[in-house]
Design a protein around this motif. Structure first.
Motif, PDB file in Angstrom:
ATOM      1  N   ALA A   1      -0.991  -6.516  -3.449  1.00  0.00           N
ATOM      2  CA  ALA A   1      -0.547  -5.504  -3.721  1.00  0.00           C
ATOM      3  C   ALA A   1      -1.769  -4.456  -4.201  1.00  0.00           C
ATOM      4  O   ALA A   1      -1.774  -3.402  -5.144  1.00  0.00           O
ATOM      5  N   LEU A   2      -2.749  -4.699  -3.385  1.00  0.00           N
ATOM      6  CA  LEU A   2      -3.971  -3.785  -3.464  1.00  0.00           C
ATOM      7  C   LEU A   2      -4.013  -2.727  -2.297  1.00  0.00           C
ATOM      8  O   LEU A   2      -3.551  -2.876  -1.269  1.00  0.00           O
ATOM      9  N   ASP A   3      -4.624  -1.562  -2.742  1.00  0.00           N
ATOM     10  CA  ASP A   3      -4.983  -0.535  -1.718  1.00  0.00           C
ATOM     11  C   ASP A   3      -5.843  -1.190  -0.772  1.00  0.00           C
ATOM     12  O   ASP A   3      -6.629  -1.848  -1.152  1.00  0.00           O
ATOM     13  N   PRO A   4      -5.695  -0.754   0.553  1.00  0.00           N
ATOM     14  CA  PRO A   4      -6.503  -1.614   1.689  1.00  0.00           C
ATOM     15  C   PRO A   4      -8.146  -1.455   1.294  1.00  0.00           C
ATOM     16  O   PRO A   4      -8.683  -2.655   1.670  1.00  0.00           O
ATOM     17  N   GLU A   5      -8.643  -0.509   0.725  1.00  0.00           N
ATOM     18  CA  GLU A   5     -10.122  -0.209   0.310  1.00  0.00           C
ATOM     19  C   GLU A   5     -10.340  -1.232  -0.665  1.00  0.00           C
ATOM     20  O   GLU A   5     -11.768  -1.506  -0.939  1.00  0.00           O
ATOM     21  N   LEU A   6      -9.486  -1.961  -1.384  1.00  0.00           N
ATOM     22  CA  LEU A   6     -10.072  -2.736  -2.442  1.00  0.00           C
ATOM     23  C   LEU A   6      -9.938  -4.215  -2.184  1.00  0.00           C
ATOM     24  O   LEU A   6     -10.072  -5.076  -2.602  1.00  0.00           O
ATOM     25  N   VAL A   7      -9.251  -4.423  -0.899  1.00  0.00           N
ATOM     26  CA  VAL A   7      -8.772  -5.836  -0.352  1.00  0.00           C
ATOM     27  C   VAL A   7     -10.337  -6.881  -0.357  1.00  0.00           C
ATOM     28  O   VAL A   7     -10.422  -7.528  -0.698  1.00  0.00           O
TER      29      VAL A   7
END
Lengths: 257, 220
Positions: free
Chosen positions: A178-184
């Motif tokens: 459920a995370l934006d790619p940059e937060l993974v």
């Protein structure tokens, strides 16, 4: 090093009405290792994970945590709510949607279980919560409500909340989906640290990179069946089953430029 | 307009208003509490108990308040329930409001994301603790506007209590108008009192709502 549990899944069936979500699944999860569950959506990997702390009730077979059957006293006879709670205390879970309690600050979210389940005093629990949040890099966000945290921060609070309970087993249900790619990355880093500390981890994931680099073993499910369990190298580089090969091909096609 | 009559009647009107407020506070408070209990039973109890409670909800919602009040006050003594007007009025309001409050709570509980409940279960929290620490505080936020709304509706149902001779505001203004024949003044003052009363409740409700939803505001 943490104290770590092993999990033994044997011949587990799970039905939703006439639909069979898990078909005779057997899987050994060794203590202190990272096991990734992968497969197409609807393959039953999340269901299997949720059976391990009995959030989902399996219908046949057995799941043992350190040799102790979860959910049932004997086949067909459900365990008391008290005993189930007792077992769940040493199983942490992290959800796709974080599931933080919105009316509590980050620190209160982590302290809540310590006070209500472990019977710790409030000040002690809050101090402990601050330490745990520090470990996931959120020492400056103690007083923030979930609505004022990014997805990655929320998920790290959720991990701290589970870890604070000193579990011997951690279940992750698509923790980065459920995370934006940059937060993974920030969430995966916390998970890697946990793995390095010797926690038994079961991770349902679509992060093939994480599975390939961090997992000790990878289990592939499709349509409720456990198709294969192997080392990451075995699954990703020498898949023995056509279904795995197909899955990885689709995955690679979607993720290539 | 003949305002001089108020010089004589204002203590009576104030007493009537006080009685209206008292009936409303107790009837709404008890009704809300009973509604909450019903909603919790509907969520946690075994099927036969749930059906019984559902029958109660359907019957009370399906009958007029006036009829319920007559049954309680005039029919009650025949089955051994003998209540004075005021207690009968409060019990009546409690019963009448409870199923509506129960529905408000029920849907509010359903609006609490399952995941938040599962997260609590997953760390080994007991169901009563989950109700107290997660379900109620999270649910209350979504229930509040509807709770305030129905409480406002109940303010106006209190006038029906005048029929069983509870000396509330309508009872007093009727007395005033039959004694002075000033129907316009009597009913205008009745309307004014209610309007002010409702305005106060809705303001308190809004302030309370802001206070308990502060954590939902994305930026401080």
């Amino acid at each position: 090093m943490v104290q770590a549990s092993s999990v033994e899944v044997r011949n587990v069936d799970k039905f939703y009405g006439p639909f069979q979500a898990l078909k005779n699944v057997s899987l050994s999860i060794p203590a202190g290792k990272v096991t990734c569950l992968i497969g197409p959506s609807g393959s039953g990997k999340s269901t299997l994970l949720r059976c391990m702390n009995f959030l989902e009730e399996y219908d046949r077979g057995e799941i043992r945590i350190d040799g102790k059957l979860i959910g049932y006293d004997a086949p067909g006879r459900k365990m008391s709510a008290r005993n189930l709670r007792q077992m769940r205390r040493s199983i942490g879970m992290v959800f796709q949607q974080f599931n933080l309690w919105p009316h509590m600050t980050a620190q209160e979210n982590v302290a809540e279980g310590l006070v209500r389940v472990r019977g710790m005093s409030k000040p002690e629990a809050m101090a402990r919560a601050a330490t745990e949040l520090g470990k996931v890099g959120l020492a400056d966000k103690l007083g923030n409500y979930p609505s004022r945290l990014s997805g990655g921060q929320q998920q790290r609070v959720a991990i701290a909340r589970a870890v604070a309970m000193e579990p011997k087993l951690m279940l992750f249900d698509e923790p980065t989906s459920a995370l934006d790619p940059e937060l993974v990355g920030e969430v995966l880093n916390v998970m890697k640290a946990l793995a390095a500390a010797g926690m038994t981890m079961v991770v349902v994931t679509h992060e093939m990179g994480f599975a390939a680099h961090v997992a000790d073993q990878v289990a592939f499910l499709e349509k409720g069946e456990l198709v294969a369990v192997d080392s990451p190298a075995g699954i990703f580089h020498a898949p023995k089953d056509e279904r795995i090969w197909n899955f990885l091909r689709t995955y690679n096609e979607r993720n290539s430029f | 307009m003949e305002l001089s009559i108020f010089a004589h009647y204002w203590p009576m009107l104030l007493k009537g208003f006080g009685m209206t407020v008292l009936c409303w506070i107790l009837g709404t408070g008890f009704g809300m509490a009973l509604g909450l209990i019903i909603a919790l039973i509907q969520r946690y109890s075994i099927a036969p108990v749930r059906w019984l409670v559902q029958v109660y909800v359907e019957i009370i919602r399906g009958t007029p308040f006036l009829v319920q009040l007559f049954l309680l006050y005039y029919g009650g003594p025949m089955v051994g329930i003998r209540l004075d007007p005021l207690p009968a009025g409060i019990v009546g309001l409690t019963i009448y409001g409870s199923p509506y409050f129960a529905e408000i709570f029920r849907s509010a509980f359903r609006a609490v994301p399952t995941g938040q409940i599962e997260a609590a279960r997953a760390i080994g929290m007991s169901e009563p603790t989950i109700v107290q620490r997660i379900l109620l505080p999270v649910g209350l936020v979504s229930a509040l506007p509807a709770l305030v709304n129905f409480s406002i509706i109940l303010t106006k149902e209190t006038v029906i209590l005048s029929i069983i001779t509870v000396p509330e505001l309508l009872y007093q203004t009727q007395r005033m108008s039959t004694e002075t024949f000033r129907y316009l003044e009597a009913n205008l003052v009745l309307a004014l009192f209610f309007w002010v009363f409702v305005e106060i409740i809705s303001r308190i409700g809004r302030r309370f709502e802001r206070r308990i939803t502060h954590y939902l505001i994305e930026r401080p």
